[in-house]
Enzyme design. Structure first.
Site, PDB file in Angstrom:
ATOM      1  N   ASP A   1     109.930  70.864   8.193  1.00 38.23           N
ATOM      2  CA  ASP A   1     111.401  70.367   7.481  1.00 38.23           C
ATOM      3  C   ASP A   1     112.567  71.375   7.807  1.00 38.23           C
ATOM      4  O   ASP A   1     112.374  72.502   7.525  1.00 38.23           O
ATOM      5  CB  ASP A   1     110.916  70.414   6.128  1.00 38.23           C
ATOM      6  CG  ASP A   1     109.834  69.511   5.378  1.00 38.23           C
ATOM      7  OD1 ASP A   1     108.910  69.244   6.285  1.00 38.23           O
ATOM      8  OD2 ASP A   1     109.784  69.038   4.333  1.00 38.23           O
TER       9      ASP A   1
ATOM     10  N   LYS B   1     114.930  63.259   4.457  1.00 39.35           N
ATOM     11  CA  LYS B   1     114.654  64.036   3.076  1.00 39.35           C
ATOM     12  C   LYS B   1     116.048  64.347   2.450  1.00 39.35           C
ATOM     13  O   LYS B   1     116.998  64.698   3.145  1.00 39.35           O
ATOM     14  CB  LYS B   1     114.079  65.273   3.558  1.00 39.35           C
ATOM     15  CG  LYS B   1     113.547  66.013   2.148  1.00 39.35           C
ATOM     16  CD  LYS B   1     112.754  67.246   2.807  1.00 39.35           C
ATOM     17  CE  LYS B   1     112.406  68.512   1.556  1.00 39.35           C
ATOM     18  NZ  LYS B   1     111.709  69.451   1.934  1.00 39.35           N
TER      19      LYS B   1
ATOM     20  N   LYS C   1     111.641  61.050   2.081  1.00 41.87           N
ATOM     21  CA  LYS C   1     111.358  62.054   1.088  1.00 41.87           C
ATOM     22  C   LYS C   1     112.287  62.512   0.203  1.00 41.87           C
ATOM     23  O   LYS C   1     113.160  63.281   0.690  1.00 41.87           O
ATOM     24  CB  LYS C   1     110.577  63.130   2.138  1.00 41.87           C
ATOM     25  CG  LYS C   1     110.122  64.280   1.104  1.00 41.87           C
ATOM     26  CD  LYS C   1     109.659  65.630   1.965  1.00 41.87           C
ATOM     27  CE  LYS C   1     109.114  66.773   0.981  1.00 41.87           C
ATOM     28  NZ  LYS C   1     108.754  67.810   1.901  1.00 41.87           N
TER      29      LYS C   1
END
Length: 292
Positions: free
Chosen positions: A138, A201, A237
């Site tokens: 991430d 995300k 996400k």
């Protein structure tokens, strides 16, 4: 920037805050209750990236968290597991070595949460973290560079980080609360996907505002358009401040309505959370549970 203006035009028209708010309100009014049930709670639980990202994290408390994951099916045999464990790079080896169930270890990386360092340092950190055993990475998009209008630079950096991931999945954090408009969120989503992101995300959870339901709608709409144009499915996400069962159902409802049920599995839908797991378990079993 001209290249990206054309790219953004190719992937739909610009959005207004009013249009997005109305769309979100309509979706939740029409579909929230049909998703507010135990089966959806279980799906949301199975989509959690169980996360510990604290300055005070130690080898011991990360190992304890992982041991709880290892023992989870013994305690709740009828429940699915969470989707992944997410830790800092320094804790990846501990998580990998302690884990004895089939679950990926994810890690924030590339100067999380600010992304404010040299590209060489970001690449090195990603490569070292993957070598330590992380299967998902991430990273935060270089928000300042994006806001300066240097979108090609942002894209080039993300492509380099994607290459450094090798076989690991790349999740790109847009830090939507730091972006000035819903149109900026749409553009950042398109840029990240076009640069190789496997997931986009919302947030790091380290700035305010974190995830918002409006940002989720914009990102899911961009994912849908990108899929229709390219045939490539990118995951979504939401993360940052998502702690209650109602929160989870709201994000689930937006994603399912915009993207369809085929996205509602942990290969394409995740929720970044540290507190949500216990609240979902409590909702499912109708009693307070503090397992994690």
């Amino acid at each position: 920037m001209e290249k990206f203006k054309q790219l953004y035009e190719d992937y739909g028209s610009s959005l207004s805050c009013e249009t997005v708010k109305k769309a979100v309100n309509d979706i939740l009014e029409q579909h929230f209750e049909e998703n507010n049930n135990v089966e959806v709670y279980r799906r949301c639980f199975n989509s959690i990236d169980l996360t510990s990202l604290h300055t005070t994290d130690t080898v011991e408390n990360i190992a304890t968290m992982v041991e709880k994951v290892n023992a989870f099916k013994n305690n709740y045999p009828e429940m699915p597991q969470v989707a992944a464990l997410c830790v800092y790079p320094a804790m990846v080896t501990t998580a990998v070595e302690t884990l004895n169930v089939d679950l990926p270890v994810a890690s924030v990386c590339a100067c999380f949460p600010s992304s404010q360092t040299f590209i060489e340092a970001k690449i090195a950190e990603v490569a070292l973290t993957v070598a330590a055993g992380a299967k998902e990475i991430d990273v935060v998009m270089s928000v300042g560079t994006f806001l300066s209008g240097r979108h090609l630079e942002v894209s080039d950096e993300l492509m380099e980080l994607k290459s450094a991931c090798r076989d690991a999945h790349l999740k790109v954090i847009l830090e939507t609360g730091s972006l000035p408009s819903v149109e900026a969120i749409r553009q950042a989503s398109i840029l990240a996907m076009a640069s190789g992101a496997d997931f986009i995300k919302t947030s790091t959870g380290k700035t305010e505002p974190a995830a918002t339901i409006e940002a989720a709608y914009v990102m899911c709409s961009a994912i849908k358009t990108y899929y229709e144009k390219t045939g490539r499915k990118v995951g979504f996400k939401p993360a940052g401040g998502i702690s209650t069962t109602d929160d989870a159902v709201r994000y689930y409802t937006i994603a399912k309505t915009v993207l369809g049920d085929e996205w509602m599995n942990n290969g394409l839908f995740r929720i970044g959370a540290s507190r949500l797991a216990n609240n979902l378990l409590s909702s499912i079993y109708q009693k307070e549970i503090k397992y994690y």
